[in-house]
Design an enzyme around this catalytic site. Structure first.
Site, PDB file in Angstrom:
ATOM      1  CG  HIS A 106     -26.032 -28.944 -22.107  1.00 31.47           C
ATOM      2  ND1 HIS A 106     -25.428 -29.097 -23.329  1.00 31.47           N
ATOM      3  CD2 HIS A 106     -27.149 -28.188 -22.334  1.00 31.47           C
ATOM      4  CE1 HIS A 106     -26.135 -28.462 -24.265  1.00 31.47           C
ATOM      5  NE2 HIS A 106     -27.186 -27.916 -23.692  1.00 31.47           N
ATOM      6  CG  HIS A 180     -26.419 -23.247 -23.640  1.00 32.62           C
ATOM      7  ND1 HIS A 180     -27.621 -22.620 -23.890  1.00 32.62           N
ATOM      8  CD2 HIS A 180     -26.618 -24.552 -23.903  1.00 32.62           C
ATOM      9  CE1 HIS A 180     -28.506 -23.527 -24.263  1.00 32.62           C
ATOM     10  NE2 HIS A 180     -27.930 -24.706 -24.290  1.00 32.62           N
ATOM     11  CD  GLN A 287     -27.814 -28.927 -31.011  1.00 33.02           C
ATOM     12  OE1 GLN A 287     -26.994 -29.691 -31.520  1.00 33.02           O
ATOM     13  NE2 GLN A 287     -29.062 -29.291 -30.807  1.00 33.02           N
ATOM     14  CD  GLU A 314     -26.094 -24.873 -27.580  1.00 33.46           C
ATOM     15  OE1 GLU A 314     -25.716 -25.736 -26.771  1.00 33.46           O
ATOM     16  OE2 GLU A 314     -27.258 -24.822 -28.004  1.00 33.46           O
TER      17      GLU A 314
END
Ligand code: GLA
Length: 350
Positions: A106, A180, A287, A314
């Site tokens: 990230h 997120h 994700q 995500e």
């Protein structure tokens, strides 16, 4: 509809941070900070019209500064993992911080989730918007190129939280921006009863450190097949190597789509509230993370965040793409403009 704001405090280096309220014509509202571009609260109606907060997070800046597993934040420069924090671009090797066991996660130690963005409130035809700008210096967190990023959040009158990213770089670089937010459409309890549909025939299996092996594996016959709507909890504890590596779902699905088109990536339904979340995006992968690293130690907005009490969807390019030439490219060159649109659309069924 207007955007209002109030102070959300100061960062340790003395930067003032605000919390913006985007209220749409239906009375639903999103609270967003220019610290990390974090969506701290999102109140949308259930089947009876009752507004409830469907995201995990904190009510104050100090808690975000102390410890946050990316609750509600903008993610960059590179969403998800890069193996061993290394990649090669144009023949040169770059080294990133390894902030997730052997890997980079990230965007690094101080990713886009921890920087102060320059905010502008705007009200356009679709609803209230917040524009956030950030210029990431050449070499920041080990990435090449000065990267100028704009993110526009719009909360439309159709209860869609739209996130539009654009970025340019003055050198060849890699980029993978995402969002997120952790959702719980009931606003309480675990997310195991939420029913998920993901239109993907394949996913990218991972090694024990959650780096894709490179294979695009068919979901058919596995607990990763969400082509038919299935409760998150239905198969999550099955004896499956991939589920063991992720401690549950923490994988990238290869969405059935044409690259670059804005398409449905997931639909999630919560039976008790009737709330429905549809995730649309231009990105090739998704994700889906089932909150497996939440363990009851973090508390926010009057709740303890227990194991699997929130999930993330995500939209992104596949993890470790800079080291996987066979995956869709994440390279951004000078003169090109990176575009990515994510829409979280809320409704309520009967
Ligand atoms: C992502 C990752 C997870 C986890 C969370 C944050 O979704 O894929 O493994 O690191 O972020 O806790």
């Amino acid at each position: 509809m207007q955007v209002s704001h109030r102070s959300f405090g100061q960062t340790p280096d003395g930067k003032e941070v605000s919390l913006f309220t985007l209220r749409n014509a239906k009375g639903a509202e999103a609270l967003i900070s220019n610290y990390g571009g974090i969506v701290t609260s999102l109140r949308v109606p259930d089947r009876n019209g009752y507004l409830g907060d469907v995201v995990l997070g904190y009510g104050n800046l100090a808690d975000y500064l102390k410890e946050s597993p990316y609750f509600g934040a903008l993610i960059g420069r590179y969403g998800n993992r890069i193996a061993k924090g290394k990649f090669t671009l144009d023949g040169k090797e770059y080294t990133l911080a390894t902030n997730n066991y052997p890997n980079a996660l990230h965007g690094g130690i101080k990713g886009f989730d921890k920087v102060v963005w320059d905010p502008t409130a705007v009200t356009g035809p679709e609803g209230p918007s917040l524009r956030l700008n950030y210029v990431s210096k050449d070499g920041e967190e080990g990435y090449p190129g000065t990267l100028s990023v704009t993110v526009v959040y719009t909360f439309t009158d159709d209860n869609e939280l739209k996130v539009e990213y654009t970025a340019t770089s003055d050198k060849d670089t890699v980029i993978n921006l995402t969002q997120h937010s952790y959702f719980n459409l009931a606003g309480k309890g675990k997310i195991l009863n939420h029913v998920v549909m993901i239109p993907a025939d394949r996913f990218t299996p991972v090694d024990s450190t959650l780096i894709p092996t490179g294979e695009l594996r068919p979901v058919a016959g596995t607990p990763f097949d969400f082509r038919t709507p299935t409760a998150i909890g239905a198969r999550i504890d099955q004896n499956d190597e991939q589920l063991k590596f992720g401690k549950g779902y923490d994988h990238n699905w290869v969405i059935n789509k044409t690259m670059g088109q804005l398409t449905l990536m997931a639909r999630v339904t919560e039976p008790t509230s009737g709330r429905v979340l549809e995730v649309l995006s231009t990105e090739p992968g998704l994700q889906f993370y089932s909150g497996n690293f939440l363990d009851g130690t973090l508390k926010g907005k009057g709740r303890v965040y227990e194991f699997r009490c929130g999930f993330c969807m995500e939209p992104q390019h596949y993890p470790d793409s800079p080291n996987k030439p066979e995956f869709p490219s994440v390279v951004l060159k000078p003169g090109q403009t990176y575009h990515n649109t994510i829409i979280f659309k809320f409704s309520a069924g009967s």
